[in-house]
Design an enzyme around this catalytic site. Sequence first.
Site, short mmCIF file in Angstrom:
data_model
loop_
_atom_site.label_atom_id
_atom_site.label_comp_id
_atom_site.label_asym_id
_atom_site.label_seq_id
_atom_site.Cartn_x
_atom_site.Cartn_y
_atom_site.Cartn_z
N TYR A 141 0.82 -1.17 0.01
CA TYR A 141 0.03 0.00 0.13
C TYR A 141 0.95 1.19 0.11
O TYR A 141 0.72 2.10 -0.76
CB TYR A 141 -0.94 0.06 1.28
CG TYR A 141 -1.77 1.21 1.27
CD1 TYR A 141 -2.78 1.69 0.28
CD2 TYR A 141 -1.61 2.09 2.41
CE1 TYR A 141 -3.41 2.84 0.56
CE2 TYR A 141 -2.37 3.30 2.68
CZ TYR A 141 -3.27 3.65 1.49
OH TYR A 141 -4.01 4.60 1.68
N LYS A 154 1.40 4.14 -3.02
CA LYS A 154 1.27 5.47 -2.60
C LYS A 154 2.43 6.38 -3.13
O LYS A 154 2.26 7.48 -3.65
CB LYS A 154 0.63 5.74 -1.18
CG LYS A 154 -0.58 5.36 -0.79
CD LYS A 154 -1.72 6.49 -1.50
CE LYS A 154 -3.06 6.31 -1.23
NZ LYS A 154 -4.23 7.16 -1.89
N ASN A 192 -4.38 8.55 10.12
CA ASN A 192 -5.82 7.82 10.24
C ASN A 192 -6.80 8.88 10.54
O ASN A 192 -6.90 9.63 11.25
CB ASN A 192 -5.49 6.77 11.33
CG ASN A 192 -4.54 5.69 11.24
OD1 ASN A 192 -4.66 4.89 10.68
ND2 ASN A 192 -3.41 5.99 11.87
N GLY A 239 -49.71 28.32 41.23
CA GLY A 239 -49.65 28.48 42.61
C GLY A 239 -48.83 27.82 43.51
O GLY A 239 -48.63 28.25 44.83
#
Length: 381
Positions: free
Chosen positions: A113, A117, A142, A294
């Site tokens: 991954y 990237k 994250n 009241g």
Amino acid sequence: MKILITGANGFVGKNLVSTLKNIKDGKDKTRNIDIEDIYSYDVDNTIEDLKKYTGDCDFVFHLAGINRPKDISEFYQGNATFTETLCSLLEEHDNKSPILISSSIQATRDNDYGKSKKEGEEYLLNHGKKMDSKVYIYRLANLFGKWCRPNYNSVTATWCYNVANGKDIQINDPNVELPLCYIDDVVNEFLNALEGHPTACKEGIYEVHPVHHVKLGELADIIKSFKESRGTLNVPNMKEGSLEKKLYSTYLSYLPKDKFSYPLKMNTDQRGSFTEFLKTEEYGQVSVNVSKPGITKGQHWHHSKNEKFLVVSGKGLIQFRDIYSDEIIEYYVSGDRLEVIDIPTGYTHNIINIGESDMVTIMWANEKFDPKHPDTYYEEV
């Protein structure tokens, strides 16, 4: 400006698109951005759409990517090859639009991954040099926030969803520290880049602030406390910018549709009712008091506890007397004219419903009620 967003239907994309639409439609005037059109591109679109959009866009938010593939090759196809395609189409149109890419902190790590990237980043950097166009690479931590898919790739989204829906959460190591970025902070920084003043980290790399660092065990405890707060009435830390504030906003977005409401304990008698609403460690508590016509309530004083009364419905009379004086001070209050009455220490006080219907009073006390130290002493006004 005509703005192209790839991955427009993803978590970051949804939050960015909704914000840009508010700016475009004049609903959000906090940004000096003139938006003519928003080109949303995702998996449902065709390559022909992308060719069209890259022809006249003025800025590109490249958010599309793959992080949970069925096959490792999809990492490189979705994160690197598609970025190369995007750059090639811009070059075909001689389009020098600035490009912002949502990369990852994984880009510096030795996994598929991260490698995919990093390759995508390299394509963009080369494109920027070739076209003399600006490239903004954001290596995001994250992420969490509304519209993030649970049970996918965000532990925060998964835990928020599970806790909100009464499901268990799994913690392998509570001492593992997690860097977190809130989606609104991400979108805010992306708009900074769109306006031309991004937050630089190092050459070619930009960053979102703040990054919150929290241990998994602590994160779990915070999220669990949100569910418990409906019973304790304790409000999470809402200090501006705090992680807890951002997490709570996120948690609420995962509530089941039939669980938006929750009951409060009403202490009722022939006089009316008294119901605690919210409690905080720093700012006391808020309660709702209902008095029948009241009826007189109060007739007590405090050493240090102080309160604010706000009658929101009905008509009433609030009386005060310094316990060392015979002078009675009176204030007439009504829901027709909202007016806050401060209750000073050392003054015995009451509130009388002088109307013909129930009187509703919002009451704030500067401290949570402690039955062991109530600081409340009976004495008639």
